[in-house]
Every structure is written in C-alpha cells, then in structure tokens.
Design a protein around this motif. Sequence first.
Motif, PDB file in Angstrom:
ATOM      1  N   LEU A   1       5.056  16.525  14.871  1.00 40.55           N
ATOM      2  CA  LEU A   1       6.202  15.479  14.635  1.00 40.55           C
ATOM      3  C   LEU A   1       6.121  14.427  15.585  1.00 40.55           C
ATOM      4  O   LEU A   1       5.510  14.613  16.518  1.00 40.55           O
ATOM      5  CB  LEU A   1       7.687  16.372  15.100  1.00 40.55           C
ATOM      6  N   ARG A   2       6.534  13.311  15.364  1.00 40.44           N
ATOM      7  CA  ARG A   2       6.254  12.217  16.022  1.00 40.44           C
ATOM      8  C   ARG A   2       7.624  11.397  16.638  1.00 40.44           C
ATOM      9  O   ARG A   2       8.740  11.844  16.141  1.00 40.44           O
ATOM     10  CB  ARG A   2       5.529  11.207  15.332  1.00 40.44           C
TER      11      ARG A   2
ATOM     12  N   SER B   1       9.372  10.167   9.440  1.00 44.81           N
ATOM     13  CA  SER B   1       8.914   9.740   8.282  1.00 44.81           C
ATOM     14  C   SER B   1       9.341  10.369   6.982  1.00 44.81           C
ATOM     15  O   SER B   1       9.184  11.775   7.229  1.00 44.81           O
ATOM     16  CB  SER B   1       7.404   9.744   8.512  1.00 44.81           C
ATOM     17  N   SER B   2       9.443   9.784   6.022  1.00 42.26           N
ATOM     18  CA  SER B   2       9.946  10.461   4.727  1.00 42.26           C
ATOM     19  C   SER B   2       8.853  11.812   4.604  1.00 42.26           C
ATOM     20  O   SER B   2       7.677  11.207   4.603  1.00 42.26           O
ATOM     21  CB  SER B   2       9.995   9.629   3.588  1.00 42.26           C
ATOM     22  N   GLY B   3       9.282  12.865   4.326  1.00 40.00           N
ATOM     23  CA  GLY B   3       8.395  13.780   4.165  1.00 40.00           C
ATOM     24  C   GLY B   3       7.392  14.449   5.322  1.00 40.00           C
ATOM     25  O   GLY B   3       6.531  15.013   5.037  1.00 40.00           O
TER      26      GLY B   3
ATOM     27  N   ASP C   1       9.831   3.626   6.268  1.00 43.00           N
ATOM     28  CA  ASP C   1       9.163   4.086   7.527  1.00 43.00           C
ATOM     29  C   ASP C   1       8.733   2.788   8.438  1.00 43.00           C
ATOM     30  O   ASP C   1       8.729   2.990   9.675  1.00 43.00           O
ATOM     31  CB  ASP C   1       7.779   4.864   7.239  1.00 43.00           C
TER      32      ASP C   1
ATOM     33  N   HIS D   1      11.615   2.095  10.390  1.00 47.22           N
ATOM     34  CA  HIS D   1      11.788   2.975  11.542  1.00 47.22           C
ATOM     35  C   HIS D   1      10.900   2.546  12.713  1.00 47.22           C
ATOM     36  O   HIS D   1      11.073   2.603  13.723  1.00 47.22           O
ATOM     37  CB  HIS D   1      11.737   4.381  10.825  1.00 47.22           C
TER      38      HIS D   1
ATOM     39  N   ARG E   1      14.201  13.321  19.840  1.00 48.14           N
ATOM     40  CA  ARG E   1      14.635  12.787  18.523  1.00 48.14           C
ATOM     41  C   ARG E   1      14.224  13.634  17.263  1.00 48.14           C
ATOM     42  O   ARG E   1      12.831  13.962  17.404  1.00 48.14           O
ATOM     43  CB  ARG E   1      14.367  11.352  18.132  1.00 48.14           C
ATOM     44  N   ARG E   2      14.864  14.171  16.561  1.00 45.91           N
ATOM     45  CA  ARG E   2      14.249  15.276  15.477  1.00 45.91           C
ATOM     46  C   ARG E   2      15.256  14.968  14.233  1.00 45.91           C
ATOM     47  O   ARG E   2      16.674  14.563  14.370  1.00 45.91           O
ATOM     48  CB  ARG E   2      14.503  16.709  15.719  1.00 45.91           C
ATOM     49  N   SER E   3      14.893  15.344  13.199  1.00 45.02           N
ATOM     50  CA  SER E   3      15.750  15.246  11.956  1.00 45.02           C
ATOM     51  C   SER E   3      16.380  16.786  11.914  1.00 45.02           C
ATOM     52  O   SER E   3      15.712  17.889  12.054  1.00 45.02           O
ATOM     53  CB  SER E   3      14.946  15.057  10.601  1.00 45.02           C
TER      54      SER E   3
ATOM     55  N   ILE F   1      22.931  18.814   3.769  1.00 47.17           N
ATOM     56  CA  ILE F   1      22.894  17.888   4.907  1.00 47.17           C
ATOM     57  C   ILE F   1      23.851  16.852   4.836  1.00 47.17           C
ATOM     58  O   ILE F   1      24.372  16.228   5.960  1.00 47.17           O
ATOM     59  CB  ILE F   1      21.572  17.444   5.245  1.00 47.17           C
TER      60      ILE F   1
ATOM     61  N   THR G   1      19.793  12.664  10.207  1.00 48.33           N
ATOM     62  CA  THR G   1      18.425  12.882   9.060  1.00 48.33           C
ATOM     63  C   THR G   1      18.615  11.766   8.235  1.00 48.33           C
ATOM     64  O   THR G   1      19.863  11.593   7.709  1.00 48.33           O
ATOM     65  CB  THR G   1      18.655  14.128   8.484  1.00 48.33           C
TER      66      THR G   1
ATOM     67  N   ILE H   1      18.022  10.207   4.588  1.00 47.23           N
ATOM     68  CA  ILE H   1      17.968  10.903   3.283  1.00 47.23           C
ATOM     69  C   ILE H   1      17.418   9.686   2.415  1.00 47.23           C
ATOM     70  O   ILE H   1      18.071   8.729   2.133  1.00 47.23           O
ATOM     71  CB  ILE H   1      19.537  11.200   3.015  1.00 47.23           C
TER      72      ILE H   1
ATOM     73  N   CYS I   1      16.240  10.655  -0.635  1.00 52.52           N
ATOM     74  CA  CYS I   1      16.718  11.137  -1.989  1.00 52.52           C
ATOM     75  C   CYS I   1      17.915  11.118  -2.458  1.00 52.52           C
ATOM     76  O   CYS I   1      18.981  11.777  -1.853  1.00 52.52           O
ATOM     77  CB  CYS I   1      16.175  12.564  -2.190  1.00 52.52           C
TER      78      CYS I   1
ATOM     79  N   TYR J   1      19.249   3.444   1.168  1.00 54.10           N
ATOM     80  CA  TYR J   1      18.961   4.565   2.028  1.00 54.10           C
ATOM     81  C   TYR J   1      20.225   5.218   2.341  1.00 54.10           C
ATOM     82  O   TYR J   1      21.302   4.397   2.493  1.00 54.10           O
ATOM     83  CB  TYR J   1      18.202   3.848   3.272  1.00 54.10           C
TER      84      TYR J   1
END
Length: 531
Positions: free
Chosen positions: A102-103, A107-109, A181, A184, A319-321, A430, A481, A483, A485, A506
Amino acid sequence: MTRPIDTVLHYHQRTKHQLNGYAKGPESLDWDEQPNPFRRYTGCKTVALPLPGAELSVLYADLDQPKNIAPQPLSLTNLGLLLELSFGLSAWKQFGPDRWALRCNPSSGNLHPTEVYLLSTDPAILSAGVYHYVSHDHHLEQRSQLAAAAGPAELYIGLTSIHWREAWKYGERAFRYCQHDIGHALAALSYAAACLGWSIELCSEVSDADLSAWLGLDRHADFVVEEQETADLFCRLHTVSTAGSGVDMLALLETLQSAVWFGKAEPLSGRHFYRWPIIDEIAESTQKPETQLERQTFPAFELAKPSYLGAASRLIRQRRSAQQFNGKAADLPQADFYRILSALLPNAKPPFTAWNWQPQVHLFLFVHRVQGLEPGLYLLPRDPQALPQLQAAFSADFSWQAVSAPFSFYQLTAGNVRQAAKTLSCHQAIASDSAFSLGMLAHFSESLETEAWRYRHLFWECGLLGQILYLEAEAAGHRGTGIGCFFDDAVHGVLGLRDNAWQSLYHFTVGTPLDDGRLQSLPAYQHLQRE
Ligand SMILES: Cc1cc2nc3c(=O)[nH]c(=O)nc-3n(C[C@H](O)[C@H](O)[C@H](O)COP(=O)(O)O)c2cc1C
C-alpha cells in the motif's frame, strides 16, 4: 471531423455503468499477468535516497496554516521524505501467500497507474537531469543528464499515467480512474510538501506535448508499445517562498535540448490480451495545449481544530481505505462532520495552494449516521455562486432546507437513504454502512465545450477532494474509501438531472472501519533495512 468535445461526450456516455450493465471491461482476469505496479528502467544510474520513515514534528493541525510552518532545508533527505510521504509505501498486506504493497497515495484497484519524475536544474541537490522515482526501492533512476542549466536552479515534479495498468482490470472506464488517481497524487504531494514547510505550484500552462518531451515519454522505443506513459501534470517545488510565477519556458527548453537519455522501461506485463482503443482516443482528444498562466489564491478562512492532534506525517502514513464499515457504530460527532466538510472548501491551505481553478465540483451527501443531523440527502455547494444553477437543474421535489452549519449546506430530502446509496454505488455496502457517503457533481458539458481537455481537470478536482476526505476521515478517528464504481445515470435520475450539464464523477464514503483480522500488516520498508 469529430470535435474533441464530441469524443469526450461519447467516451463519457459509453463508460457509464448502468443498472442493467457495466461499462466494457475484460471478461476474465489473468492475475498472473497483472501489470507490475512498480516501473523500473534498466540501464540507468540510481541515486539512493536516505532511509524512509522519519516522523516530522509538524502537526496535522499545522497544515491548516501552512505559512506558519518553518521551511526545512532542501536536502536529499528531505526530498526523499517529500516523495515518500506523497508516493512512498505505507505498509505491506499479506493474506495467505498473497502480499501487496500500500502507498501513501491511494489508487483505484491498488493498480497505481501514476508515475513520478523529478526534473532538476539545481545541481546542488541532484545533477541536472530527469529522474524517475521507484517507490518500492525508494530511489531515483536517472533518465537523462542535462548540460549546465540555462535558467534558475529549480526542482520540478512531473506526474504521468500508464493507462494500461488500470485498463488491464477496468477496461474502457480506466481512463477516468487514472485521472482520479492524478488528483489524489497532486493533493498527496501538496500535503507532503506542507509537512516540510514547502509548497507546490501547479504549472498548468505547460502543454502535454512539451511535458512528454521533457520527461522522455515521447521516446516511444524506450517503452513497450502497450505500456506507454501519458503526461499529466507539471509542478514546481518551492522550498523557500511560495510565490507562483510559472515556468521559465525558454530557459527550460534551452536546458532540455542538451539532454542525454539513459535506460529502457522494463515490461510490466507478459501479455496484453485485451485492447481498449477508446482510451487512446480519449487521451488524444483531451491533450492539453500550451495555455495562459492561470493561478488562484484562495482566501484563507479558519477551520475548527481537527480531533487528531498528532504529527501530519504519521496520519499520512496511516491512511488506508476501509474495506468494510460497522453499520451499527455510534454516530459521527457533528463537530467532526463539519470539520471534514469545511476542509473541502477552497482555502489558503494544502491541497488548494496547488490548485489553479475555481471549484467546478459540488457534493451531494447521503447522510446515514451523523450526530444531530436527520438522515437524508444533502447538498454542499463548494461555490455558493453555483447554487441557483444547481437548484434549477435538480428535481423540483427537493426542499432545499438550509441547515445551520458553518457553511452553506442544504437538506434536499429527509429519510433513510442507505439502500439508495448502496444501490447507486454498484451495490457496495461501504456506501450504506458508513456515517455518510457522497457523490461529486461536476459542472460538465458547458465547461468542456471549448476546452475539452478540461475533462481531465474535473476528475483531478474530484481526486483532490478524495484525498482531503481520506486524511480528514483519519483525523476524525474514522476512515474513508474512494468509490469509482457507481451507476452514473441512475445517480443523475435520483437527483432529477436530465442532461449532461452536471455529471457525477466520483463517490466517497466515511465511517467506522471494520478491520479484516485475516490480513497481516507488515512494515513498509523492512526490505530495504535488511539489504
Ligand atoms: C479513484 C478510486 C476509486 C476507488 N474505487 C473503489 C471502489 O469502487 N470500491 C472500493 O472498495 N474501493 C475503491 N477504491 C479504494 C482502492 O481500492 C484503494 O485505494 C486501494 O486498494 C489501495 O488501498 P489504500 O487506499 O488502503 O492504500 C478506490 C480508490 C480510488 C483512488
């Protein structure tokens, strides 16, 4: 001849997810062929950056007033920290035999199409040339060497996209995600710079063709055909003053003519089974020409203090989703909710100090569980001047009840909107188990009529807002998170929108995360320490 705007409108319509069918993507995924998320060049000298992980003393709350942060000296250590806090690894996750990084930027996916370059004309730090950042190894690869720089000593940062990485999984809609992305990434860079008392100037006058030449992306033979990189944005790093005056193009062009290039990009995938020519078409039609200098200074306004009182660098690395939310958690305190939303309004703080345009994106919110606020559908206009246009475009059934909040905020309709939020966001829980989720509604066809390339800016603005939401959610002790989709036209239908004057680009959700105990978490850069 097809006008660029027609290609944009066609692409946008065609890549909408509909309730009765998703945008065109691969029918199957060969996970062994997933593109390598880390680009490396062979045949380049590398420049090691000092070991990452140092915590900086600047607090997250300090970023609200960046002018008060004492600038750190420009050194390789601090440059490394800038890159780490924006694009570096933040952790490894492991599930059974699978392990992934993770960074700091999402990033999407988790496919990470964004690549990062430094252009130095400041030999005191890096001999003049173009450098590619490899986040996995936390080092720079020298792609080019320049003769003595003609202009002033500067450091620039270029961001690019490898559309293939994202298209491999998401097919035609992937171009949109690459743009999110980038937004972001720009915000991540702006926050990281502020942690060092530095700032980022977005040099949006530069053309994509120039940027492509400067970064060596037009050296097509250096890349696998399907894995070419596209130029996105160019920034100047300010380590002392924050004044933005554009790029000295002539000096830069003169300097760059002397470039001697090294290296070839390693292939990312063994095979490129599916092709998505519409992505090349939309990329071509939204290429930006050289334009006039555009800069914005947003007036400063004071934000309420965040709940998190710790170091900004720690928050950025944590930071995380969230993959799941606790749908029965306590309500989000109202003070946190209002702090999160006010951080999305243009202000003289990061990431808006790196943004050159008036807001084009406004938010509609599905409020589920926020203290003192009735559940329902709400609207936050990010520019009050847009309100009459929004009101005219939305369904006549909405009540537009002004809410007593520190900014203009309206309740459109009261009621439980959890099921609607979930369904509209591709049935993802979510969007409904959180405290609130939202959609980002962009002023669309009108703003693209003469400058179709601004299509990409709209997604960048959304990504920028997404990054604010990620950090603000963490600062509120919650989690967010992104989204990507959602069912575009079903969303527009709920709002009563009948044409493409406004489009939702988005979604985002914020709530109390539920951790997946099966996942093991490992430190970001242990692999460097062992070597
Ligand atoms: C543009 C964008 C779209 C995303 N869309 C979704 C989504 O629809 N559903 C989801 O669960 N996560 C989504 N995510 C979250 C990513 O999966 C996540 O960022 C990625 O796995 C990396 O994990 P991290 O954010 O914890 O670093 C999205 C993230 C971004 C930046």
